[in-house]
Design a protein around this motif. Structure first.
Motif, PDB file in Angstrom:
ATOM      1  N   SER A 113     -26.649  -6.550   4.595  1.00 43.86           N
ATOM      2  CA  SER A 113     -25.269  -6.204   4.226  1.00 43.86           C
ATOM      3  C   SER A 113     -25.191  -4.775   3.703  1.00 43.86           C
ATOM      4  CB  SER A 113     -24.746  -7.174   3.163  1.00 43.86           C
ATOM      5  OG  SER A 113     -24.694  -8.498   3.658  1.00 43.86           O
ATOM      6  N   GLU A 140     -17.379  -6.008  17.562  1.00 42.89           N
ATOM      7  CA  GLU A 140     -17.741  -7.423  17.452  1.00 42.89           C
ATOM      8  C   GLU A 140     -18.568  -7.888  18.649  1.00 42.89           C
ATOM      9  OE1 GLU A 140     -18.610 -10.205  15.606  1.00 42.89           O
ATOM     10  OE2 GLU A 140     -16.836  -9.400  14.589  1.00 42.89           O
ATOM     11  N   MET A 195     -25.482  -9.711  10.372  1.00 44.85           N
ATOM     12  CA  MET A 195     -26.835 -10.016   9.906  1.00 44.85           C
ATOM     13  C   MET A 195     -27.879  -9.488  10.879  1.00 44.85           C
ATOM     14  SD  MET A 195     -26.192 -13.951   8.634  1.00 44.85           S
ATOM     15  CE  MET A 195     -25.424 -14.400  10.192  1.00 44.85           C
ATOM     16  N   ARG A 220     -19.522 -11.230  18.810  1.00 43.70           N
ATOM     17  CA  ARG A 220     -19.316 -12.667  18.973  1.00 43.70           C
ATOM     18  C   ARG A 220     -18.736 -12.982  20.352  1.00 43.70           C
ATOM     19  NH1 ARG A 220     -15.837 -14.714  14.039  1.00 43.70           N
ATOM     20  NH2 ARG A 220     -14.810 -12.719  14.422  1.00 43.70           N
ATOM     21  N   LYS A 237     -15.353  -4.196   8.701  1.00 45.54           N
ATOM     22  CA  LYS A 237     -15.782  -5.491   8.177  1.00 45.54           C
ATOM     23  C   LYS A 237     -17.312  -5.544   8.123  1.00 45.54           C
ATOM     24  CE  LYS A 237     -15.672 -10.482   9.025  1.00 45.54           C
ATOM     25  NZ  LYS A 237     -15.217 -11.572   9.927  1.00 45.54           N
ATOM     26  N   GLN A 286     -18.908  -8.223   6.367  1.00 46.56           N
ATOM     27  CA  GLN A 286     -19.324  -9.605   6.200  1.00 46.56           C
ATOM     28  C   GLN A 286     -19.804 -10.200   7.530  1.00 46.56           C
ATOM     29  OE1 GLN A 286     -16.448  -8.295   5.223  1.00 46.56           O
ATOM     30  NE2 GLN A 286     -15.852  -8.979   3.179  1.00 46.56           N
ATOM     31  N   LYS A 287     -20.790 -11.091   7.435  1.00 49.29           N
ATOM     32  CA  LYS A 287     -21.339 -11.832   8.574  1.00 49.29           C
ATOM     33  C   LYS A 287     -21.932 -10.915   9.645  1.00 49.29           C
ATOM     34  CE  LYS A 287     -18.407 -15.889   7.924  1.00 49.29           C
ATOM     35  NZ  LYS A 287     -17.442 -16.830   8.545  1.00 49.29           N
ATOM     36  N   ASN A 294     -23.660 -13.287  16.830  1.00 52.75           N
ATOM     37  CA  ASN A 294     -23.655 -14.458  15.951  1.00 52.75           C
ATOM     38  C   ASN A 294     -24.804 -15.387  16.325  1.00 52.75           C
ATOM     39  OD1 ASN A 294     -22.494 -15.207  18.362  1.00 52.75           O
ATOM     40  ND2 ASN A 294     -20.776 -16.298  17.458  1.00 52.75           N
TER      41      ASN A 294
END
Length: 282
Positions: free
Chosen positions: A209, A224, A180, A226, A175, A177-178, A118
């Motif tokens: 995307s 993930e 990038m 993040r 997933k 989305q988000k 992120n």
């Protein structure tokens, strides 16, 4: 793992790119290469960054093409085709990486997974200060950012937290989305398997995307990133979004086609057939 290839996308902003390179030269893990993917910068700006990169601690390659509008997917494909690493880390030239960024992505890398990190957005005024003073923001301790958040100079501080999420990083494998390409790790063989970025996505919007959706369709899972590997994203004016609606409609079509994995116009045009076959079967 063999050396990582960090692909840095840029366009006519040498002040930001040199600070981005500074953050990469300061990494705790030096086992990587940098490939600057230049989407049509002027000869003068290109020369500035070339000279700067010659003095760095990490080898820097440059891939450049003519300015024909926003073609980030195309220049990233060209850079990825030149990459020597088995693992690709995509970042933007207006982002600053913390000293453990490469080290953390190396630790998170896992077979059959892509890893989106992120970002923390800087305000316009604070970006001007960071660039004007050549402020090594990437090396500042966590507490340095607390007053910046309170004063509205950054949009969040939570992204700097390091959380041992373990299996929770696999909680949303499909997933898209988000995720990038200002902060995305993916194995090169998986990238080639889906034919990289689709260059039909010209102009700003959704080429990253689309890549992630096709990776998921091909069975590559989201892990993930993040609360592990953030970037500090300098403020910049919005890109020309005149192609956004066209690109979004194309993206929606891709979402509906679960069997669609390959880019129509992708990295294969820059690779030898033998390399495509070997990577796709790896």
């Amino acid at each position: 793992m063999n050396p990582i290839s960090v692909i840095v996308t840029t366009y006519n902003w040498p002040e930001a790119l040199t600070l981005c390179l500074d953050s990469l030269f300061a990494q705790s893990d030096p086992n990587f290469e940098i490939i600057v993917a230049d989407d049509g910068s002027s000869a003068n700006n290109l020369e500035k960054t070339r000279r700067y990169g010659e003095n760095g601690k990490i080898p820097v390659q440059y891939v450049h093409h003519e300015d024909q509008g926003f073609r980030a997917g195309t220049i990233r494909n060209k850079a990825a085709a030149r990459a020597n690493g088995d693992y690709l880390l995509f970042v933007d030239g207006d982002c600053l990486m913390r000293p453990d960024f490469v080290e953390t992505h190396r630790r998170l890398a896992e077979a059959g997974c892509f890893v989106p990190g992120n970002r923390i957005l800087l305000s316009r005024a604070f970006t001007d200060r960071v660039l004007g003073e050549r402020l090594p923001l990437y090396s500042k301790p966590w507490l340095y950012f607390l007053p910046l958040r309170l004063l509205g100079k950054i949009n969040r501080i939570s992204a700097l937290m390091k959380l041992p999420l373990g299996r929770l990083r696999h909680l949303q494998p499909a997933k898209w989305q988000k995720a990038m390409t200002c902060n995305l790790g993916v194995w090169k063989n998986d990238f080639i398997k889906v034919n990289g970025f689709d260059e039909l996505f010209e102009g700003w919007g959704y080429e990253d995307s689309d890549l992630v959706i096709r990776l998921i369709h091909a069975g590559v899972r989201r892990k993930e990133g993040r609360f592990a590997a953030p970037v500090l994203h300098l403020w910049h004016p919005h890109h020309d979004k005149s192609r956004q609606d066209v690109n979004y409609r194309r993206l929606l079509e891709r979402l509906e086609k679960q069997d669609l994995t390959m880019a129509e116009k992708g990295i294969s045009q820059y690779l030898s057939p033998s390399l495509i076959k070997s990577k796709a079967l790896a």
